[in-house]
Write a protein that holds these residues in place. Structure first.
Motif, PDB file in Angstrom:
ATOM      1  N   UNK A 216      25.309   3.636 -10.611  1.00 23.49           N
ATOM      2  CA  UNK A 216      25.640   2.414  -9.868  1.00 23.49           C
ATOM      3  C   UNK A 216      26.949   1.830 -10.396  1.00 23.49           C
ATOM      4  N   UNK A 217      27.755   1.316  -9.476  1.00 24.26           N
ATOM      5  CA  UNK A 217      29.085   0.819  -9.823  1.00 24.26           C
ATOM      6  C   UNK A 217      29.008  -0.647 -10.230  1.00 24.26           C
ATOM      7  N   UNK A 218      29.638  -0.959 -11.359  1.00 25.88           N
ATOM      8  CA  UNK A 218      29.666  -2.349 -11.819  1.00 25.88           C
ATOM      9  C   UNK A 218      30.808  -3.130 -11.163  1.00 25.88           C
ATOM     10  N   UNK A 219      31.993  -2.500 -11.107  1.00 25.80           N
ATOM     11  CA  UNK A 219      33.137  -3.176 -10.491  1.00 25.80           C
ATOM     12  C   UNK A 219      34.188  -2.129 -10.118  1.00 25.80           C
ATOM     13  N   UNK A 220      35.089  -2.532  -9.251  1.00 26.20           N
ATOM     14  CA  UNK A 220      36.152  -1.639  -8.794  1.00 26.20           C
ATOM     15  C   UNK A 220      37.473  -2.140  -9.355  1.00 26.20           C
ATOM     16  N   UNK A 221      38.206  -1.238 -10.019  1.00 27.01           N
ATOM     17  CA  UNK A 221      39.471  -1.613 -10.642  1.00 27.01           C
ATOM     18  C   UNK A 221      40.455  -2.119  -9.598  1.00 27.01           C
ATOM     19  N   UNK A 342      22.814  -8.721  -8.051  1.00 27.82           N
ATOM     20  CA  UNK A 342      21.430  -8.780  -7.562  1.00 27.82           C
ATOM     21  C   UNK A 342      21.111  -7.564  -6.683  1.00 27.82           C
ATOM     22  N   UNK A 343      22.025  -7.258  -5.770  1.00 23.72           N
ATOM     23  CA  UNK A 343      21.811  -6.097  -4.891  1.00 23.72           C
ATOM     24  C   UNK A 343      21.762  -4.813  -5.725  1.00 23.72           C
ATOM     25  N   UNK A 344      22.654  -4.732  -6.706  1.00 25.19           N
ATOM     26  CA  UNK A 344      22.700  -3.542  -7.554  1.00 25.19           C
ATOM     27  C   UNK A 344      21.389  -3.392  -8.336  1.00 25.19           C
ATOM     28  N   UNK A 345      20.881  -4.511  -8.850  1.00 28.01           N
ATOM     29  CA  UNK A 345      19.616  -4.471  -9.590  1.00 28.01           C
ATOM     30  C   UNK A 345      18.464  -4.068  -8.675  1.00 28.01           C
ATOM     31  N   UNK A 346      18.498  -4.541  -7.418  1.00 27.79           N
ATOM     32  CA  UNK A 346      17.446  -4.193  -6.471  1.00 27.79           C
ATOM     33  C   UNK A 346      17.446  -2.685  -6.204  1.00 27.79           C
ATOM     34  N   UNK A 347      18.647  -2.106  -6.024  1.00 28.79           N
ATOM     35  CA  UNK A 347      18.727  -0.659  -5.771  1.00 28.79           C
ATOM     36  C   UNK A 347      18.168   0.105  -6.976  1.00 28.79           C
ATOM     37  N   UNK A 355      19.112   3.686 -13.689  1.00 25.98           N
ATOM     38  CA  UNK A 355      20.326   4.379 -13.212  1.00 25.98           C
ATOM     39  C   UNK A 355      21.514   3.967 -14.093  1.00 25.98           C
ATOM     40  N   UNK A 356      22.362   4.918 -14.462  1.00 23.50           N
ATOM     41  CA  UNK A 356      23.525   4.575 -15.279  1.00 23.50           C
ATOM     42  C   UNK A 356      24.511   3.698 -14.497  1.00 23.50           C
ATOM     43  N   UNK A 357      25.302   2.937 -15.231  1.00 24.53           N
ATOM     44  CA  UNK A 357      26.306   2.062 -14.617  1.00 24.53           C
ATOM     45  C   UNK A 357      27.699   2.540 -15.013  1.00 24.53           C
ATOM     46  N   UNK A 358      28.639   2.398 -14.103  1.00 28.33           N
ATOM     47  CA  UNK A 358      30.025   2.771 -14.424  1.00 28.33           C
ATOM     48  C   UNK A 358      30.981   1.988 -13.538  1.00 28.33           C
ATOM     49  N   UNK A 359      32.227   1.901 -14.001  1.00 27.89           N
ATOM     50  CA  UNK A 359      33.260   1.230 -13.212  1.00 27.89           C
ATOM     51  C   UNK A 359      33.948   2.261 -12.324  1.00 27.89           C
ATOM     52  N   UNK A 360      34.584   1.792 -11.255  1.00 29.15           N
ATOM     53  CA  UNK A 360      35.327   2.687 -10.367  1.00 29.15           C
ATOM     54  C   UNK A 360      36.829   2.521 -10.573  1.00 29.15           C
ATOM     55  N   UNK A 361      37.498   3.624 -10.843  1.00 26.44           N
ATOM     56  CA  UNK A 361      38.953   3.582 -10.942  1.00 26.44           C
ATOM     57  C   UNK A 361      39.616   3.659  -9.580  1.00 26.44           C
ATOM     58  N   UNK A 362      38.874   4.098  -8.598  1.00 26.60           N
ATOM     59  CA  UNK A 362      39.409   4.241  -7.249  1.00 26.60           C
ATOM     60  C   UNK A 362      39.089   3.026  -6.409  1.00 26.60           C
ATOM     61  N   UNK A 363      39.904   2.737  -5.436  1.00 19.94           N
ATOM     62  CA  UNK A 363      39.608   1.696  -4.469  1.00 19.94           C
ATOM     63  C   UNK A 363      38.630   2.221  -3.425  1.00 19.94           C
ATOM     64  N   UNK A 364      37.859   1.322  -2.838  1.00 18.22           N
ATOM     65  CA  UNK A 364      36.884   1.720  -1.823  1.00 18.22           C
ATOM     66  C   UNK A 364      36.765   0.620  -0.788  1.00 18.22           C
TER      67      UNK A 364
END
Lengths: 420, 420
Positions: A216-221, A342-347, A355-364
């Motif tokens: 699951x993604x924490x934030x997008x760079x 909240x949505x991320x925690x629900x998923x 589920x592991x968490x990670x940041x995104x280096x790419x835009x989406x």
């Protein structure tokens, strides 16, 4: 604990990979995958996806900018007396040039397959699967066109921008059957949205290094882009002494190396010059003009902005030292975007937790959608972290796991709606 | 001592400049001068030049590769009992992209005007004015196609080479009305040639610095060209950490700077990277491939060869350090060519003596013609030494002086023929 995965998901994952193979043939050229905004290749992709959406039980429409939307409506009986709520799933179906077959496409196919799993059950919640028409920014050098239209943040000034062939965006939209005068109609603003969830390949090495199929993604760079033009003097390659040359390419080369050096020295920064062109462009003529792009990203906006400003000063210093002109044009800017906790925690909970968490280096597109509604992303491990490359690859088992997570989430959303 | 210049030459020089202006409109694009091998723009130029050659009293033909040849034949009565001898004048009429209006063209126009001056006198010597169809090497990345056909040194293997649009050279020649199967017919080998004399703008600053309108060329610097391809790995600009990138453009940028450094450190050397292209070529994709050209020149072949070999080693070192592949392709090589001392001295004497001498840093058809017959060149001062640039400029008075020198030479050739 997650429940043991159904064998069906493995079979569906195989079908998803086969669908990605078929979409790969919707391309502007016969030898690679290149499918940019509103090209005939995209129309071909719409043909396939429309059929697969209908097979999954959805009604299908193309909005006026060219996003393809499949809808699984809430049952009228279930929603009686309530405002029907809507969950959005999706990703983009445009590509970079010489792309791989999963960037964007995988998220749309998983969403369709997940929707199919709940198509025959009673539903209080409507589910829309959106295949965004533009995320990469290739054709008009402006990304996120599809999601910005959906989120109600589309910049109408872009409509007059021309592509390399001189076709304006407004003309391209009309040719595709859309309507540039009604872009606002695409917007979901005002709807009661539960959220937007996007499945996407990671495009980096983190899940692979951690031996995790999904995360699951924490934030997008955040990212900033610029177009830089060095202007010198063209001249004969044989007769102009080195000491009096004003070679624009040599200046651009210095800038390329300075960009690499800055990013290497700054932890967590990536910086890329992905395009370069020189004019006149003959082997026996000194380049009088060089244009290049800059793409710079970092998790922290202030570090990114400091690096970006520093490179602009560097470009100006290089040009000054060489008696060249330089024009710096900011072409895009997106600050870092956190995903909805909240949505991320629900998923995570729906999928069994952990589920592991990670940041995104790419835009989406999720960056844009986060301004519209609670947004979350699920990354799928990809081989070698490679993307924007024909060598993109995913494991069928990882796709099955992503599908299982999304279906679990859909069931949880429905459960919560029945309680609420 | 030269005789005082006739006022007629000034008027003719003005006409020559007006003709150069008209030829400038024969271009592949409306806004600049670009006229490459056998394009419709070249056909337009043939139309104008054919008329001007006829006006000068010449018969006109286009040979099978596309050189336009105007002939002022010897009088049958004058030449009775002798093998008629032939003098060749000319230059090229193709251009680089975004060219100036005098490089090549000026030499053809001065030759036509000079021939016109002797058209009505009895002649023992035939004079051919050749407008070479290809010297710059733009369309097929191979220069001197026209003069090599004339000199009998054309490489027939080139006929299967394709241009950027996929048109082979053989097809281009056929489309222009020529015949790729009879290139040998263009050759002047076996003819009794007095020599070849080419008027050309200097394309450098030497005459201007010396305040001299024209000068005779001692020798033409040798040149070598290569095409270099760096092959790395494309990838997403946001997700591939700097430490694991294999960015082909950054390698090419290092090579560009190393090329400049070598030439700056080596007296008399010029080195140019005039073209660069990257793939995939999008702002958010790491370049997986970069191709560039190299053009390296020096008066001394061994210094040039040492520099060329050193840059190849540099390219391989850069690629090795970055875990990239590199492919180095030699695309052209021309050793330094001395001009014919006797012919050059004759021109100087005919013009009254004392013309300045200088070397040429640029390649010319004269390099190729020197293998066929005694060859000499007359340079005309050009503003700022600028060429391969729309800003190319010459003074009408300098053109008049060049014309006067050539006409003097034609008279001297005729005198010598009547004695011999």
């Amino acid at each position: 604990m997650s429940t043991p995965r159904s064998a069906d998901y493995d079979a569906i994952a195989d079908r998803i990979l086969a669908q990605a193979d078929r979409l790969a043939s919707c391309s502007e050229g016969p030898r690679d995958i290149t499918r940019t905004f509103l090209t005939p290749a995209m129309a071909d992709a719409h043909g396939l996806l429309s059929q697969w959406m209908r097979d999954a039980g959805m009604t299908v429409r193309c909005d006026v900018i060219g996003n393809l939307v499949g809808t699984l409506p809430a049952d009228a009986s279930c929603a009686a007396g309530q405002t029907p709520r809507r969950l959005l799933l999706g990703s983009h179906i445009d590509t970079v040039r010489q792309a791989g077959r999963y960037d964007g496409v995988l998220g749309v196919l998983v969403a369709i397959a997940a929707a199919a799993q709940i198509a025959r059950t009673a539903r209080r919640v409507s589910v829309d699967v959106i295949a965004f028409c533009e995320e990469e920014g290739v054709r008009y050098r402006a990304p996120f066109l599809g999601s910005r239209a959906i989120a109600g943040s589309f910049d109408l000034a872009l409509l007059s921008r021309a592509d390399d062939g001189g076709v304006t965006m407004a003309e391209a939209i009309r040719s595709f059957g859309g309507d540039p005068d009604r872009i606002d109609d695409c917007s979901y603003r005002g709807e009661t949205l539960i959220g937007y969830v996007e499945v996407h390949i990671e495009q980096g090495p983190i899940l692979e290094l951690a031996s995790e199929p999904v995360g699951l993604v924490t934030s997008i760079a955040g990212q900033r882009r610029a177009s830089i033009r060095f202007a010198g003097a063209a001249g004969h390659a044989g007769t102009v002494p080195m000491a009096v040359r004003r070679d624009a390419l040599v200046a651009a080369a210095e800038f390329v190396l300075a960009t690499e050096e800055l990013a290497r020295e700054t932890t967590g920064m990536v910086a890329t010059v992905g395009t370069i062109e020189v004019a006149p462009g003959a082997s026996n003529v000194i380049p009088g003009e060089a244009r290049c792009s800059l793409d710079l990203r970092h998790q922290h906006d202030e570090i990114r902005d400091r690096g970006f400003a520093g490179l602009r000063e560097t470009a100006e210093r290089i040009a000054g030292e060489r008696s060249l002109g330089v024009t710096w044009t900011d072409t895009d800017r997106a600050d870092a975007v956190p995903m909805d906790a909240e949505l991320t925690a629900m998923i995570d909970a729906a999928a069994g937790g952990g589920l592991p968490r990670l940041a995104s280096g790419a835009g989406h597109d999720a960056m844009v959608m986060a301004s519209l509604c609670p947004t979350s992303m699920l990354f799928v491990r990809c081989a070698g972290g490679i993307s924007h490359n024909p060598a993109e690859a995913v494991l069928a088992g990882d796709v099955a796991r992503a599908l299982e997570v999304v279906v679990s989430m859909l069931h949880r959303v429905e459960e919560e709606a029945s309680i609420g």
